[in-house]
Motif scaffolding. Structure first.
Motif, PDB file in Angstrom:
ATOM      1  N   GLY A   1       0.676  -1.255  -0.035  1.00  0.00           N
ATOM      2  CA  GLY A   1       0.050   0.057  -0.022  1.00  0.00           C
ATOM      3  C   GLY A   1       0.767   1.330   0.051  1.00  0.00           C
ATOM      4  O   GLY A   1       0.060   2.221   0.126  1.00  0.00           O
ATOM      5  N   LEU A   2       2.039   1.146  -0.359  1.00  0.00           N
ATOM      6  CA  LEU A   2       2.868   2.399  -0.211  1.00  0.00           C
ATOM      7  C   LEU A   2       3.215   2.574  -1.783  1.00  0.00           C
ATOM      8  O   LEU A   2       3.800   1.682  -2.413  1.00  0.00           O
ATOM      9  CB  LEU A   2       4.336   2.370   0.446  1.00  0.00           C
ATOM     10  CG  LEU A   2       4.065   2.623   1.827  1.00  0.00           C
ATOM     11  CD1 LEU A   2       3.088   1.735   2.577  1.00  0.00           C
ATOM     12  CD2 LEU A   2       5.556   3.267   2.379  1.00  0.00           C
ATOM     13  N   ALA A   3       2.892   3.670  -2.542  1.00  0.00           N
ATOM     14  CA  ALA A   3       3.393   4.057  -3.945  1.00  0.00           C
ATOM     15  C   ALA A   3       4.111   5.163  -3.981  1.00  0.00           C
ATOM     16  O   ALA A   3       3.965   6.383  -3.139  1.00  0.00           O
ATOM     17  CB  ALA A   3       2.047   4.532  -4.804  1.00  0.00           C
ATOM     18  N   PHE A   4       5.252   5.224  -4.936  1.00  0.00           N
ATOM     19  CA  PHE A   4       6.226   6.238  -4.814  1.00  0.00           C
ATOM     20  C   PHE A   4       6.333   6.857  -6.206  1.00  0.00           C
ATOM     21  O   PHE A   4       6.536   5.979  -7.191  1.00  0.00           O
ATOM     22  CB  PHE A   4       7.472   5.430  -4.372  1.00  0.00           C
ATOM     23  CG  PHE A   4       8.799   6.356  -4.370  1.00  0.00           C
ATOM     24  CD1 PHE A   4       8.587   7.631  -4.396  1.00  0.00           C
ATOM     25  CD2 PHE A   4      10.116   5.875  -4.636  1.00  0.00           C
ATOM     26  CE1 PHE A   4       9.793   8.569  -4.524  1.00  0.00           C
ATOM     27  CE2 PHE A   4      11.062   6.707  -4.775  1.00  0.00           C
ATOM     28  CZ  PHE A   4      11.025   8.356  -4.566  1.00  0.00           C
ATOM     29  N   VAL A   5       6.165   7.959  -6.379  1.00  0.00           N
ATOM     30  CA  VAL A   5       6.244   8.744  -7.905  1.00  0.00           C
ATOM     31  C   VAL A   5       7.459   9.311  -7.679  1.00  0.00           C
ATOM     32  O   VAL A   5       7.483  10.696  -7.067  1.00  0.00           O
ATOM     33  CB  VAL A   5       5.166   9.484  -8.217  1.00  0.00           C
ATOM     34  CG1 VAL A   5       5.040   9.925  -9.412  1.00  0.00           C
ATOM     35  CG2 VAL A   5       3.824   8.879  -7.856  1.00  0.00           C
ATOM     36  N   PRO A   6       8.607   8.981  -8.481  1.00  0.00           N
ATOM     37  CA  PRO A   6       9.952   9.770  -8.271  1.00  0.00           C
ATOM     38  C   PRO A   6       9.693  10.935  -9.209  1.00  0.00           C
ATOM     39  O   PRO A   6       8.795  11.053  -9.921  1.00  0.00           O
ATOM     40  CB  PRO A   6      10.880   8.476  -8.946  1.00  0.00           C
ATOM     41  CG  PRO A   6      10.251   7.285  -9.073  1.00  0.00           C
ATOM     42  CD  PRO A   6       8.620   7.698  -9.068  1.00  0.00           C
ATOM     43  N   GLN A   7      10.715  11.730  -8.975  1.00  0.00           N
ATOM     44  CA  GLN A   7      10.906  13.291  -9.830  1.00  0.00           C
ATOM     45  C   GLN A   7      10.870  12.644 -11.288  1.00  0.00           C
ATOM     46  O   GLN A   7      11.551  11.611 -11.568  1.00  0.00           O
ATOM     47  CB  GLN A   7      12.090  13.837  -9.214  1.00  0.00           C
ATOM     48  CG  GLN A   7      12.062  15.317  -9.518  1.00  0.00           C
ATOM     49  CD  GLN A   7      13.518  15.896  -8.865  1.00  0.00           C
ATOM     50  OE1 GLN A   7      14.094  15.255  -8.205  1.00  0.00           O
ATOM     51  NE2 GLN A   7      13.428  17.087  -9.077  1.00  0.00           N
TER      52      GLN A   7
END
Ligand code: ATP
Length: 227
Positions: free
Chosen positions: A77-83
């Motif tokens: 349940g953790l989503a990461f949108v990088p730069q």
């Protein structure tokens, strides 16, 4: 609950983050600020386990987030949108969304398109031909396809015109309100982000120099002295 517990991290002999602790209730909105090299991206990477802390730990609902197992963390349940624009430029908007949600409930695309009507209108368009703001929205939509409890965003407003920044911030608020998704937003655009978040953390050379309510920070006339 997402708990960052006395996290220290670095690269070789360089310490990029020093003893950072933050505890976030479900659905909270945290803004992370600081100059270039302050350790903001390192913090996000430690939270999702993309970088191993040298001391301390991160726990999600009481269970540790182990480093090096990002796909498992995304499933939890953790989503990461990088730069940057994290889209597949040669695929259509709809394909981008479906590929991101491949291991999740594909029918959720209806909900995502409701939150982002622009993406619905452009579902057949090649993602690489969309504007920067539209691609940022698509990247948000792609992260949402994993139905995250927490969305971690690294400088989502970079390179966008002020009017588009307001739009992207409004979409993030909509995501928070519609799905109860917690937000951790790393941003250089402090004034715009303070309108979105309820908590703030300012990092300086890897240390927390301010931690508290976003409203308290907005009210400070000497805000920039923290940087
Ligand atoms: P920016 O706003 O410029 O993106 P930041 O606050 O996100 O900066 P980080 O990217 O977390 O900062 O970097 C913190 C420190 O760690 C910086 O001194 C950076 O040079 C260093 N650093 C980051 N990634 C690496 C790496 N892969 N190898 C070595 N040093 C790194």
């Amino acid at each position: 609950m997402l708990e960052i517990d006395h996290v220290t991290a670095g690269y070789g002999t360089l310490t990029a983050l020093r003893d950072i602790s933050v505890a976030l209730e479900p659905g909270a909105r945290l803004g992370v600020f600081g100059h270039n090299g302050a350790g903001k991206t390192t913090l996000l990477r430690c939270i999702v386990g993309a970088h191993a802390a040298s001391a301390g730990s991160v726990r999600f609902n009481g269970e540790p987030i182990p480093p090096g197992r990002v796909p498992e963390t995304v499933r939890r349940g953790l989503a990461f949108v990088p730069q940057g624009h994290n889209v597949f430029p040669n695929l259509s908007v709809e394909r981008n969304l479906r590929v991101s949600g491949l291991l999740f409930d594909q029918s959720f695309i209806k909900e995502v398109l409701k939150v982002f009507p622009v993406l619905d209108e452009r579902r057949a368009q090649r993602a690489g031909s969309m504007s920067g703001g539209e691609q940022q929205m698509l990247a948000l939509g792609m992260a949402l396809m994993t139905q995250p409890k927490w969305l971690l965003l690294d400088e989502p407003s970079t390179g966008l015109a002020p009017v588009i920044v307001r739009n992207v911030m409004a979409q993030m608020r909509k995501v928070n309100e519609s799905f109860g998704t917690g937000l951790i937003v790393v941003e250089q655009n402090v004034p715009a982000t303070l309108k979105l978040v309820d908590q703030a953390l300012i990092l300086k050379s890897g240390k927390a120099v301010f931690q508290g309510e976003a409203g308290e920070l907005s009210a400070k006339p000497d805000l920039w002295e923290w940087f």
